[in-house]
Design an enzyme around this catalytic site. Structure first.
Site, PDB file in Angstrom:
ATOM      1  N   LYS A  71      -0.797  -2.787 -12.095  1.00  0.00           N
ATOM      2  CA  LYS A  71      -0.528  -3.437 -10.796  1.00  0.00           C
ATOM      3  C   LYS A  71      -1.634  -4.393 -10.340  1.00  0.00           C
ATOM      4  CE  LYS A  71       2.531  -0.042  -8.670  1.00  0.00           C
ATOM      5  NZ  LYS A  71       2.809   0.765  -7.488  1.00  0.00           N
ATOM      6  N   GLY A 133      -6.664   5.926  -2.698  1.00  0.00           N
ATOM      7  CA  GLY A 133      -6.392   5.163  -3.918  1.00  0.00           C
ATOM      8  C   GLY A 133      -5.684   3.860  -3.567  1.00  0.00           C
ATOM      9  N   GLY A 134      -5.044   3.272  -4.595  1.00  0.00           N
ATOM     10  CA  GLY A 134      -4.366   1.989  -4.407  1.00  0.00           C
ATOM     11  C   GLY A 134      -3.274   2.035  -3.353  1.00  0.00           C
ATOM     12  N   LYS A 159     -14.794   5.827  -0.992  1.00  0.00           N
ATOM     13  CA  LYS A 159     -13.555   5.064  -1.181  1.00  0.00           C
ATOM     14  C   LYS A 159     -12.790   4.939   0.137  1.00  0.00           C
ATOM     15  CE  LYS A 159     -11.146   5.934  -5.051  1.00  0.00           C
ATOM     16  NZ  LYS A 159     -10.632   6.795  -6.144  1.00  0.00           N
TER      17      LYS A 159
HETATM   18  P1  NAP Z   1      -4.786   6.479  -7.277  1.00  0.00           P
HETATM   19  O1  NAP Z   1      -5.244   5.098  -7.005  1.00  0.00           O
HETATM   20  O2  NAP Z   1      -5.119   7.102  -8.589  1.00  0.00           O
HETATM   21  O3  NAP Z   1      -5.379   7.424  -6.100  1.00  0.00           O
HETATM   22  C1  NAP Z   1      -5.220   8.807  -6.125  1.00  0.00           C
HETATM   23  C2  NAP Z   1      -5.866   9.451  -4.902  1.00  0.00           C
HETATM   24  O4  NAP Z   1      -5.631  10.859  -4.997  1.00  0.00           O
HETATM   25  C3  NAP Z   1      -7.382   9.265  -4.817  1.00  0.00           C
HETATM   26  O5  NAP Z   1      -7.731   9.081  -3.469  1.00  0.00           O
HETATM   27  C4  NAP Z   1      -7.929  10.606  -5.326  1.00  0.00           C
HETATM   28  O6  NAP Z   1      -9.145  10.987  -4.713  1.00  0.00           O
HETATM   29  C5  NAP Z   1      -6.865  11.563  -4.862  1.00  0.00           C
HETATM   30  N1  NAP Z   1      -6.832  12.755  -5.708  1.00  0.00           N
HETATM   31  C6  NAP Z   1      -6.280  12.866  -6.942  1.00  0.00           C
HETATM   32  N2  NAP Z   1      -6.448  14.112  -7.406  1.00  0.00           N
HETATM   33  C7  NAP Z   1      -7.115  14.800  -6.450  1.00  0.00           C
HETATM   34  C8  NAP Z   1      -7.572  16.145  -6.353  1.00  0.00           C
HETATM   35  N3  NAP Z   1      -7.358  17.037  -7.324  1.00  0.00           N
HETATM   36  N4  NAP Z   1      -8.195  16.516  -5.222  1.00  0.00           N
HETATM   37  C9  NAP Z   1      -8.410  15.637  -4.223  1.00  0.00           C
HETATM   38  N5  NAP Z   1      -7.999  14.349  -4.257  1.00  0.00           N
HETATM   39  C10 NAP Z   1      -7.354  13.937  -5.377  1.00  0.00           C
HETATM   40  O7  NAP Z   1      -3.202   6.609  -7.147  1.00  0.00           O
HETATM   41  P2  NAP Z   1      -2.187   5.669  -6.307  1.00  0.00           P
HETATM   42  O8  NAP Z   1      -1.803   4.506  -7.157  1.00  0.00           O
HETATM   43  O9  NAP Z   1      -2.767   5.425  -4.959  1.00  0.00           O
HETATM   44  O10 NAP Z   1      -0.889   6.595  -6.211  1.00  0.00           O
HETATM   45  C11 NAP Z   1      -0.948   7.776  -5.473  1.00  0.00           C
HETATM   46  C12 NAP Z   1       0.413   8.447  -5.344  1.00  0.00           C
HETATM   47  O11 NAP Z   1       1.384   7.606  -4.778  1.00  0.00           O
HETATM   48  C13 NAP Z   1       0.991   8.948  -6.658  1.00  0.00           C
HETATM   49  O12 NAP Z   1       1.305  10.305  -6.464  1.00  0.00           O
HETATM   50  C14 NAP Z   1       2.249   8.146  -6.854  1.00  0.00           C
HETATM   51  O13 NAP Z   1       3.282   8.901  -7.429  1.00  0.00           O
HETATM   52  C15 NAP Z   1       2.624   7.809  -5.414  1.00  0.00           C
HETATM   53  N6  NAP Z   1       3.441   6.582  -5.349  1.00  0.00           N
HETATM   54  C16 NAP Z   1       4.698   6.686  -4.853  1.00  0.00           C
HETATM   55  C17 NAP Z   1       5.514   5.549  -4.786  1.00  0.00           C
HETATM   56  C18 NAP Z   1       6.919   5.671  -4.256  1.00  0.00           C
HETATM   57  O14 NAP Z   1       7.678   4.704  -4.384  1.00  0.00           O
HETATM   58  N7  NAP Z   1       7.276   6.781  -3.655  1.00  0.00           N
HETATM   59  C19 NAP Z   1       5.022   4.311  -5.196  1.00  0.00           C
HETATM   60  C20 NAP Z   1       3.720   4.229  -5.693  1.00  0.00           C
HETATM   61  C21 NAP Z   1       2.947   5.380  -5.765  1.00  0.00           C
HETATM   62  P3  NAP Z   1     -10.566  10.362  -5.170  1.00  0.00           P
HETATM   63  O15 NAP Z   1     -10.639   9.019  -4.515  1.00  0.00           O
HETATM   64  O16 NAP Z   1     -11.565  11.332  -4.652  1.00  0.00           O
HETATM   65  O17 NAP Z   1     -10.523  10.305  -6.672  1.00  0.00           O
END
Ligand code: NAP
Length: 285
Positions: A71, A133-134, A159
């Protein structure tokens, strides 16, 4: 589905793509609106991304969705990027123009349309975003001119602070703040809309939730988990048990796809058509 010499090709670039529901959304929309198009998943390695964009354009692919992990990385290979996608720093939809692909982000307007379709009022609310995250960044930008206050609660405080600073800078006011996950108990004295953007609780770890303390959930009026597999996450269960309303991310997925389809085809998908696709998505989960 009838494929002939006039069928237009659309698709999804990502890695992995095996479990994507986007073909269900777009091929159902094509069927409902009687468009002669087909939508396919394309697994693309990071090292091949630029070639994949060039190749797709040369093959006449009319539009693409982009998912993890491309992305952000895809942006330099586009002819142009829409202002909203630039602000979010991520593109999930490519629209073909004469010169090359133009990048858009439909995740954020998709989430907003999903919330409106559930009659959810975001304006004037105090919002907690779980994660930084993103997607959390995109959600924070969606809310900067709607919410009364935005609190970004994340394991890695820096972050959350970076997103809050960017949003405040863009908004020209102090609307967003950052709190470390370990200090969640400081947020228990007001009522909130909580948007869960972390991966915690996603299949196959359905029993997990970022915060398991039931007291945290007593102040959540609405909990919105962006995870859609499972349909009912542990976060949603905890919100409901504490008396709040809870929603999953399937409608966000639906509407980000619908907005992409509208951009590609210059049409408007009605609520009834969206509901038909939503039913099919639920069957496929
Ligand atoms: P990302 O950039 O990898 O960010 C993930 C976030 O989750 C980070 O803030 C990370 O914390 C936190 N995290 C992950 N594991 C953790 C743990 N064990 N304990 C505490 N914090 C944790 O991911 P993203 O791209 O933002 O996507 C996030 C979610 O959005 C995904 O679940 C995805 O399925 C969902 N999503 C849904 C849609 C939809 O259409 N419904 C579309 C896009 C994405 P740190 O910063 O501390 O690492």
């Amino acid at each position: 589905m009838r494929i002939d010499g006039l069928t237009k090709t659309y698709g999804l670039m990502g890695n992995p793509v095996e479990h994507t529901l986007s073909p269900v959304i777009h091929n159902t929309l094509a069927e409902i609106t009687q468009k002669n198009l087909v939508y396919l998943p394309f697994q693309v390695e990071k090292k091949d991304l630029q070639n994949a964009v060039r190749g797709a354009f040369s093959l006449g692919i009319q539009g693409l969705n982009v998912t993890v992990p491309h992305k952000e990385n895809i942006m330099p290979y586009l002819y142009e990027t829409d202002e909203l996608a630039r602000r979010i720093g991520a593109v999930n939809t490519l629209v073909r123009t004469a010169e090359g692909y133009k990048g858009y982000n439909t995740d954020m307007p998709g989430l907003y349309r999903a919330m409106l379709s559930d009659d959810m009022i975001v304006d004037g609310r105090k919002v907690i975003i779980l994660g930084a995250g993103g997607v959390a960044r995109a959600v924070a930008f969606m809310l900067y001119d709607k919410a009364e206050k935005i609190i970004i609660l994340n394991r890695t405080l820096q972050k959350a602070e970076a997103i809050a600073a960017e949003v405040n800078d863009y908004a020209g006011k102090s609307i967003a703040g950052a709190v470390p996950l370990t200090s969640y108990t400081t947020l228990m004295n007001e009522k909130y809309l909580v948007i869960q953007t972390t991966n915690v609780g996603m299949y196959p770890h359905e029993e997990d939730a970022l915060i398991t303390d039931k007291n945290f959930y007593k102040n959540i009026q609405i909990g919105y988990d962006l995870i859609y597999n499972p349909k009912e996450t542990m976060f949603m269960k905890l919100v409901r048990e504490a008396g709040g309303q809870a929603y999953c991310g399937l409608k966000m997925l639906l509407y980000q796809g619908i907005i992409a389809f509208e951009l590609w085809n210059g049409c408007k998908i009605s609520k009834e058509q969206a509901d038909m696709v939503y039913e099919r998505l639920k069957e496929c989960l």
